[in-house]
Write a protein that holds these residues in place. Structure first.
Motif, PDB file in Angstrom:
ATOM      1  N   MET A 179     -13.920 -12.983  -4.917  1.00  0.00           N
ATOM      2  CA  MET A 179     -12.582 -12.660  -4.451  1.00  0.00           C
ATOM      3  C   MET A 179     -12.695 -11.649  -3.312  1.00  0.00           C
ATOM      4  SD  MET A 179      -9.526 -11.116  -6.695  1.00  0.00           S
ATOM      5  CE  MET A 179      -7.886 -11.254  -6.135  1.00  0.00           C
ATOM      6  N   SER A 180     -11.937 -11.881  -2.262  1.00  0.00           N
ATOM      7  CA  SER A 180     -11.978 -10.973  -1.117  1.00  0.00           C
ATOM      8  C   SER A 180     -11.170  -9.711  -1.404  1.00  0.00           C
ATOM      9  CB  SER A 180     -11.432 -11.675   0.123  1.00  0.00           C
ATOM     10  OG  SER A 180     -10.085 -12.008  -0.074  1.00  0.00           O
ATOM     11  N   LYS A 181     -11.507  -8.667  -0.684  1.00  0.00           N
ATOM     12  CA  LYS A 181     -10.812  -7.392  -0.858  1.00  0.00           C
ATOM     13  C   LYS A 181      -9.378  -7.539  -0.369  1.00  0.00           C
ATOM     14  CE  LYS A 181     -11.391  -2.500   0.248  1.00  0.00           C
ATOM     15  NZ  LYS A 181     -10.641  -2.017  -0.839  1.00  0.00           N
ATOM     16  N   ILE A 182      -8.439  -7.039  -1.156  1.00  0.00           N
ATOM     17  CA  ILE A 182      -7.022  -7.130  -0.826  1.00  0.00           C
ATOM     18  C   ILE A 182      -6.607  -5.853  -0.108  1.00  0.00           C
ATOM     19  CG2 ILE A 182      -4.690  -7.288  -1.770  1.00  0.00           C
ATOM     20  CD1 ILE A 182      -5.958  -8.804  -4.159  1.00  0.00           C
ATOM     21  N   ASP A 183      -5.916  -6.002   1.008  1.00  0.00           N
ATOM     22  CA  ASP A 183      -5.367  -4.844   1.714  1.00  0.00           C
ATOM     23  C   ASP A 183      -3.980  -4.559   1.134  1.00  0.00           C
ATOM     24  OD1 ASP A 183      -4.472  -2.872   3.385  1.00  0.00           O
ATOM     25  OD2 ASP A 183      -4.410  -4.128   5.185  1.00  0.00           O
ATOM     26  N   TRP A 184      -3.944  -3.747   0.091  1.00  0.00           N
ATOM     27  CA  TRP A 184      -2.700  -3.459  -0.610  1.00  0.00           C
ATOM     28  C   TRP A 184      -1.688  -2.752   0.286  1.00  0.00           C
ATOM     29  CZ3 TRP A 184      -1.689  -6.020  -4.773  1.00  0.00           C
ATOM     30  CH2 TRP A 184      -2.734  -6.473  -5.575  1.00  0.00           C
ATOM     31  N   SER A 185      -2.162  -2.010   1.278  1.00  0.00           N
ATOM     32  CA  SER A 185      -1.254  -1.235   2.122  1.00  0.00           C
ATOM     33  C   SER A 185      -0.367  -2.119   2.998  1.00  0.00           C
ATOM     34  CB  SER A 185      -2.038  -0.266   3.003  1.00  0.00           C
ATOM     35  OG  SER A 185      -2.853  -0.985   3.920  1.00  0.00           O
ATOM     36  N   ARG A 244       0.770  -5.231   1.877  1.00  0.00           N
ATOM     37  CA  ARG A 244       1.516  -6.154   1.015  1.00  0.00           C
ATOM     38  C   ARG A 244       2.978  -5.727   0.953  1.00  0.00           C
ATOM     39  NH1 ARG A 244      -0.565 -10.703  -0.892  1.00  0.00           N
ATOM     40  NH2 ARG A 244       0.858 -10.452  -2.615  1.00  0.00           N
ATOM     41  N   PHE A 245       3.884  -6.678   1.087  1.00  0.00           N
ATOM     42  CA  PHE A 245       5.310  -6.374   1.120  1.00  0.00           C
ATOM     43  C   PHE A 245       5.766  -5.583  -0.115  1.00  0.00           C
ATOM     44  CE2 PHE A 245       9.653  -7.437  -0.112  1.00  0.00           C
ATOM     45  CZ  PHE A 245      10.333  -6.906   0.973  1.00  0.00           C
ATOM     46  N   GLY A 246       5.442  -6.088  -1.300  1.00  0.00           N
ATOM     47  CA  GLY A 246       5.871  -5.430  -2.536  1.00  0.00           C
ATOM     48  C   GLY A 246       5.338  -4.014  -2.650  1.00  0.00           C
ATOM     49  N   THR A 247       4.088  -3.822  -2.264  1.00  0.00           N
ATOM     50  CA  THR A 247       3.485  -2.494  -2.306  1.00  0.00           C
ATOM     51  C   THR A 247       4.198  -1.558  -1.340  1.00  0.00           C
ATOM     52  OG1 THR A 247       1.346  -3.444  -2.879  1.00  0.00           O
ATOM     53  CG2 THR A 247       1.329  -1.206  -2.008  1.00  0.00           C
ATOM     54  N   LEU A 248       4.451  -2.053  -0.124  1.00  0.00           N
ATOM     55  CA  LEU A 248       5.135  -1.225   0.872  1.00  0.00           C
ATOM     56  C   LEU A 248       6.533  -0.836   0.408  1.00  0.00           C
ATOM     57  CD1 LEU A 248       4.075  -2.933   4.217  1.00  0.00           C
ATOM     58  CD2 LEU A 248       3.652  -0.553   3.556  1.00  0.00           C
TER      59      LEU A 248
END
Length: 172
Positions: free
Chosen positions: A1-7, A9-13
């Motif tokens: 699985m590739s690293k997710i850029d959480w910063s 992501r719409f929901g995270t923002l």
């Protein structure tokens, strides 16, 4: 699985903006209000949507009925909210803002407008308008999706005409 850029992501923002905005409101409010942010939210929600039952308000604010009762008790002690039995349902209570709450609403909105100015300081007027337009579209999409999924429509008692109010965008 590739690293997710959480910063990004719409929901995270959206969640992070709401959380930091709330913290900023609380920090600026200390010493300026005799109300908590939660109490401000109750007053603003009642002002925005009008008279409603405790159950409707609890659901709208995503609070447990017990948590709301504690907030309402404090607001009643301050003379800002009154409860009356619903004439159509003797088990329910309707919630009303008092005349004294109008001055508090004005104070909350003026204060929230300052917090909003801080949050949007680096955005041009066009960017602010675009942000509001885009968030409105997201809200419409989610509301439509909820309705399409069969979520029951909730009647809103005493819905106010909010076209004259800046308060909607200034909700703490």
């Amino acid at each position: 699985m590739s690293k997710i850029d959480w910063s990004s992501r719409f929901g995270t923002l959206v969640h992070d903006v709401a959380r930091v905005y709330s913290r900023h409101f609380d920090r600026r409010a200390r010493g300026n209000f005799d109300l908590t942010r939660a109490q401000c939210r109750v007053l603003v929600t009642l002002h925005r949507y009008g008279v409603q039952t405790q159950a409707e308000l609890a659901e709208r604010m995503e609070l447990t009925p017990m948590a709301l009762v504690r907030l309402l008790d404090r607001l009643r002690e301050k003379g800002l909210v009154r409860r009356e039995r619903d004439p159509h349902d003797k088990r329910a209570h309707l919630l009303y803002l008092t005349q004294a709450s109008e001055a508090e609403i004005d104070t909350i909105v003026a204060f929230a407008n300052g917090v909003e100015r801080d949050a949007l300081a680096d955005l041009s007027p066009a960017e602010r308008a675009e942000l509001s337009r885009l968030l409105g579209k997201v809200l419409a999409n989610l509301t439509r999706t909820e309705a399409d999924a069969g979520a029951p429509a909730k009647p809103v008692r005493g819905m106010r005409d909010t076209s004259r109010m800046k308060q909607e965008t200034a909700t703490p």
